[in-house]
Design an enzyme around this catalytic site. Sequence first.
Site, PDB file in Angstrom:
ATOM      1  N   GLY A 132       0.826  -1.209   0.000  1.00  0.00           N
ATOM      2  CA  GLY A 132       0.000   0.000   0.000  1.00  0.00           C
ATOM      3  C   GLY A 132       0.854   1.250   0.000  1.00  0.00           C
ATOM      4  O   GLY A 132       0.959   1.950   1.026  1.00  0.00           O
ATOM      5  N   TYR A 133       1.468   1.547  -1.131  1.00  0.00           N
ATOM      6  CA  TYR A 133       2.273   2.753  -1.272  1.00  0.00           C
ATOM      7  C   TYR A 133       1.516   3.807  -2.091  1.00  0.00           C
ATOM      8  O   TYR A 133       1.197   4.872  -1.626  1.00  0.00           O
ATOM      9  CB  TYR A 133       3.593   2.441  -1.997  1.00  0.00           C
ATOM     10  CG  TYR A 133       4.728   1.909  -1.139  1.00  0.00           C
ATOM     11  CD1 TYR A 133       4.497   1.103  -0.040  1.00  0.00           C
ATOM     12  CD2 TYR A 133       6.044   2.193  -1.463  1.00  0.00           C
ATOM     13  CE1 TYR A 133       5.548   0.600   0.714  1.00  0.00           C
ATOM     14  CE2 TYR A 133       7.108   1.705  -0.713  1.00  0.00           C
ATOM     15  CZ  TYR A 133       6.856   0.907   0.371  1.00  0.00           C
ATOM     16  OH  TYR A 133       7.899   0.416   1.103  1.00  0.00           O
ATOM     17  N   SER A 134       1.247   3.480  -3.378  1.00  0.00           N
ATOM     18  CA  SER A 134       0.748   4.496  -4.309  1.00  0.00           C
ATOM     19  C   SER A 134      -0.638   5.005  -3.920  1.00  0.00           C
ATOM     20  O   SER A 134      -1.483   4.244  -3.434  1.00  0.00           O
ATOM     21  CB  SER A 134       0.672   3.923  -5.721  1.00  0.00           C
ATOM     22  OG  SER A 134       1.937   3.491  -6.134  1.00  0.00           O
ATOM     23  N   GLU A 249      14.182  -4.939  -3.850  1.00  0.00           N
ATOM     24  CA  GLU A 249      13.858  -5.549  -5.134  1.00  0.00           C
ATOM     25  C   GLU A 249      15.180  -5.926  -5.811  1.00  0.00           C
ATOM     26  O   GLU A 249      16.017  -5.091  -6.069  1.00  0.00           O
ATOM     27  CB  GLU A 249      13.081  -4.606  -6.036  1.00  0.00           C
ATOM     28  CG  GLU A 249      12.724  -5.304  -7.336  1.00  0.00           C
ATOM     29  CD  GLU A 249      11.792  -4.478  -8.186  1.00  0.00           C
ATOM     30  OE1 GLU A 249      12.008  -3.265  -8.284  1.00  0.00           O
ATOM     31  OE2 GLU A 249      10.864  -5.074  -8.720  1.00  0.00           O
ATOM     32  N   SER A 372       8.934   4.383 -13.234  1.00  0.00           N
ATOM     33  CA  SER A 372       8.703   4.547 -14.677  1.00  0.00           C
ATOM     34  C   SER A 372      10.020   4.792 -15.417  1.00  0.00           C
ATOM     35  O   SER A 372      11.046   5.124 -14.811  1.00  0.00           O
ATOM     36  CB  SER A 372       7.751   5.724 -14.913  1.00  0.00           C
ATOM     37  OG  SER A 372       8.420   6.929 -14.591  1.00  0.00           O
TER      38      SER A 372
END
Length: 414
Positions: A132-134, A249, A372
């Site tokens: 739950g970041y964005s 990651e 992105s």
Amino acid sequence: MDLRDSPDDAAFREEVRSWIADNLVGEFAAAGDVGGPGREHVGFDIRLAWEQVLGDAGWTCLDWPAEWGGRGATMAQQVIWNEEYVRSSCPARVGVFGEGLLGPTLIAYGTEEQKKRFLEPIRLGRELWCQGYSEPDAGSDLANVRTQAVLDGEEWVVTGQKVWTSLAQWADWCFVVARTERDSERHKGLSYLLVPMDQPGVQLRPITQITGTSEFNEVFFDGARTQKDMVVGEPGDGWRVALATLAFERGVALLGHQVHFARELDVVIDSARENGSAADPVFRQRLARAWATLSIMRMNILRSLRGLEGPIATPEASIAKLFWSTWHRDLGELAMDVLGVGATVAPGLPYELSDLQSLFLFSRADTIYGGSNEIQRNIVSERILGLPPEPKIPASKPDRTETGRTETDRKGEK
Ligand SMILES: Cc1cc2nc3c(=O)[nH]c(=O)nc-3n(C[C@H](O)[C@H](O)[C@H](O)COP(=O)(O)OP(=O)(O)OC[C@H]3O[C@@H](n4cnc5c(N)ncnc54)[C@H](O)[C@@H]3O)c2cc1C
């Protein structure tokens, strides 16, 4: 540079192959490489059962320390595992957020109680997590998080909206970046909370994607509750913990990607042979270029992972992300060009897509999630090329202030 397996790694590869051959049988073999990006809705039950088989046999969380049930696997072993996993067409994993992101964060920053409570269920595939970041105004600019949490006695009460929350529909828990200090701004006053999903204060709304499937969701917290001790790190110090999660990651999944990509490229080449476009000089060039670039990708990943332990450094990770996401998006476009007008016709109603159509549509997301392409280029330009930092926009436009400089460290989510 010798890119072949060392004797120890070759033995490990043999062990992996033999375990998969013995266990990927019956319903699991029949399911094959079910699921994965663009197809997360397919075969969830069988994939969960497979996750638990992997967990019980010690084939999840390979890089975790033995103390917490992992194998303390080297980077090379993790690469081998991923490569053999994809090559054998095993079902797509469902526990990636717990294994790859939250677990390592808890090992580094969690309390002993948190580790004891959460690590084993993640490793065994008994509890699933989402990230739950964005939020609607906090994507690349994560420091703009508006979700709030306040202490009410022994519980945090969480209110706000998250978006693009992948696999939340199956998650038991969510790790949430929330603002816990009133009137705080940007990266200050945030906390990293562990919030149970199955409660009245949490509502999900699936987002239907261009693929027709719903892999991610809007998540609404409306007075959702979690225990006071469900904060990782100190309250108010969530930014540091959130960035640590992103740093976990790893590059190891990249080789798995590469094997998967090679299989997709084979399908595109077969389609070109079948419909005659392989005889067209332009298609021949494009197909050959895709193959050659994929080979470069593989060698480069092997080279950069050799002898490396721990998360790969941010600039290298940015180059790798930029490279594979762009390659994959281009492959989707090549696939559609090869199929020609047939690419515009769905094989079935209401929205059944062929594998190549699905590849084309879902690969549009590759250059967005996990940081992105524009953000990756900012990192490369500033940290590798030493170019001047991007200009800051005056604070009178708060939503865009420092945009991207915060995302510079934000590359972990799926
Ligand atoms: C398939 C998928 C799964 C996802 N899963 C999750 C998840 O599980 N949990 C989660 O929290 N989030 C998830 N996300 C969200 C993802 O992290 C964000 O989409 C991403 O960070 C971009 O944010 P945004 O969509 O708000 O776009 P924005 O940040 O609004 O960006 C819009 C455009 O502006 C560009 N841009 C922004 N800032 C700059 C800058 N400084 N310089 C140059 N260009 C800039 C971007 O590159 C982009 O093209 C997922 C996204 C996708 C596509």
